[in-house]
Design an enzyme around this catalytic site. Structure first.
Site, mmCIF file in Angstrom:
data_model
loop_
_atom_site.group_PDB
_atom_site.id
_atom_site.type_symbol
_atom_site.label_atom_id
_atom_site.label_comp_id
_atom_site.label_asym_id
_atom_site.label_seq_id
_atom_site.Cartn_x
_atom_site.Cartn_y
_atom_site.Cartn_z
ATOM 1 N N HIS A 121 70.425 -3.359 30.528
ATOM 2 C CA HIS A 121 69.816 -3.382 31.868
ATOM 3 C C HIS A 121 68.869 -2.181 32.014
ATOM 4 C CE1 HIS A 121 69.272 -3.377 36.177
ATOM 5 N NE2 HIS A 121 69.692 -4.633 36.169
ATOM 6 N N GLU B 279 63.444 -9.174 33.337
ATOM 7 C CA GLU B 279 63.447 -8.487 34.637
ATOM 8 C C GLU B 279 62.364 -7.421 34.667
ATOM 9 O OE1 GLU B 279 67.423 -8.518 36.721
ATOM 10 O OE2 GLU B 279 67.717 -7.101 35.103
HETATM 11 P P1 PGA Z 1 67.736 -7.060 42.333
HETATM 12 O O1 PGA Z 1 68.446 -6.636 40.968
HETATM 13 O O2 PGA Z 1 68.003 -8.511 42.537
HETATM 14 O O3 PGA Z 1 68.376 -6.187 43.388
HETATM 15 O O4 PGA Z 1 66.291 -6.773 42.182
HETATM 16 C C1 PGA Z 1 68.376 -7.426 39.827
HETATM 17 C C2 PGA Z 1 68.994 -6.687 38.668
HETATM 18 O O5 PGA Z 1 68.651 -5.524 38.476
HETATM 19 O O6 PGA Z 1 69.845 -7.197 37.942
#
Ligand code: PGA
Length: 256
Positions: free
Chosen positions: A94, A174
């Site tokens: 992450h 992401e």
């Molecule tokens: P968020 O986080 O939906 O608050 O943007 C997503 C993540 O970091 O897994």
């Protein structure tokens, strides 16, 4: 719109701040109408895992893992330990861990190899920051390709004598600037996520023949906009952070 076979991960991050609140939050999930057409996974902090338990298509994930079974590794948690609590999935790489704890591609690769070897389903996160994004699509794609290939170094498919064997892998794309910012719909259109998802699938299918994989989108996804992303067949689901702590959002997402 018919949405099937998607996988949605609810990443609680370092929330909530007590066991009682964690149980209360999980109860919202259990009491909601959960669509049977899709798969849902809750990733609470490690310490709450013993208090929660999976149900039919509501599974548990850990937010991280170490790459050894046991030993002198202060503060770390092994795959064996979490499997004991019915955990099926693990989030690895992450961006918040890369940024706050200095996790490198090498460390992430060790974690992925070991988690796969131990039979956990890996949710491998990749994503570029705003600086890289400003340099255009080619640079972004090159960056993501590097993250993918470094993280999956020495990973093999279906060859029992090799380091790690997989037949299913989940990638969460992401973009860092879209995480917890609520700017996904302004800055990052679902079409952009679609483009990146297709690109990730191209990279993976040329490296791994016969691999089944899913690509999820993450970055400020909520009950309102989730369908804009997962309506595409190339986007296999979503990684939800902030919205996974809010009752109304949880309900909307679980019912898709
Ligand atoms: P968020 O986080 O939906 O608050 O943007 C997503 C993540 O970091 O897994």
């Amino acid at each position: 719109m018919d949405i099937n076979n998607k996988i949605i991960i609810f990443n609680w991050k370092m929330n909530p701040d007590s066991k009682k609140e964690a149980e209360k939050l999980f109860n919202i999930y259990l009491k909601s109408k959960i669509s049977s057409k899709n798969k849902f996974v809750v990733a609470p902090p490690f310490v709450y895992l013993p208090a929660l338990s999976s149900r039919n298509n509501l599974s548990l994930a850990a937010q991280d893992i170490f790459w050894k079974e046991s030993g002198a590794f202060t503060g770390e948690i092994s795959p064996q330990m979490i499997k004991d609590f019915g955990v099926e999935y693990v989030i690895i790489g992450h961006s918040e861990r890369r940024k706050n704890l200095g996790e490198t591609d090498k460390i992430i690769n060790e974690k992925i190899l070991f988690a796969l070897k131990e039979g956990l389903k890996v949710i491998f996160c990749v994503g570029e920051d705003l600086e890289i994004r400003k340099n255009g699509l080619k640079v972004r794609q090159e960056f993501i390709k590097n993250q993918l290939l470094s993280g999956l170094d020495r990973v093999h498919i279906s060859s029992r004598d090799k380091d790690s064997e997989i037949n299913e892998l989940i990638i969460a794309y992401e973009p860092i600037w879209a995480i917890s910012t609520n700017i996904n719909s302004v800055e990052d259109s679902p079409e952009d996520a679609l483009k990146m998802s297709i690109f990730i699938k191209e990279v993976l299918s040329s490296k791994f023949k016969n691999l089944k994989f899913k690509v999820l989108y993450g970055g400020s996804v909520d009950g309102q906009d989730i369908k804009d992303f997962i309506k595409y067949k190339e986007i296999d689901g979503a990684l939800v952070g902030g919205a996974s702590l809010k009752k109304e959002e949880i309900k909307k997402i679980l019912s898709i």
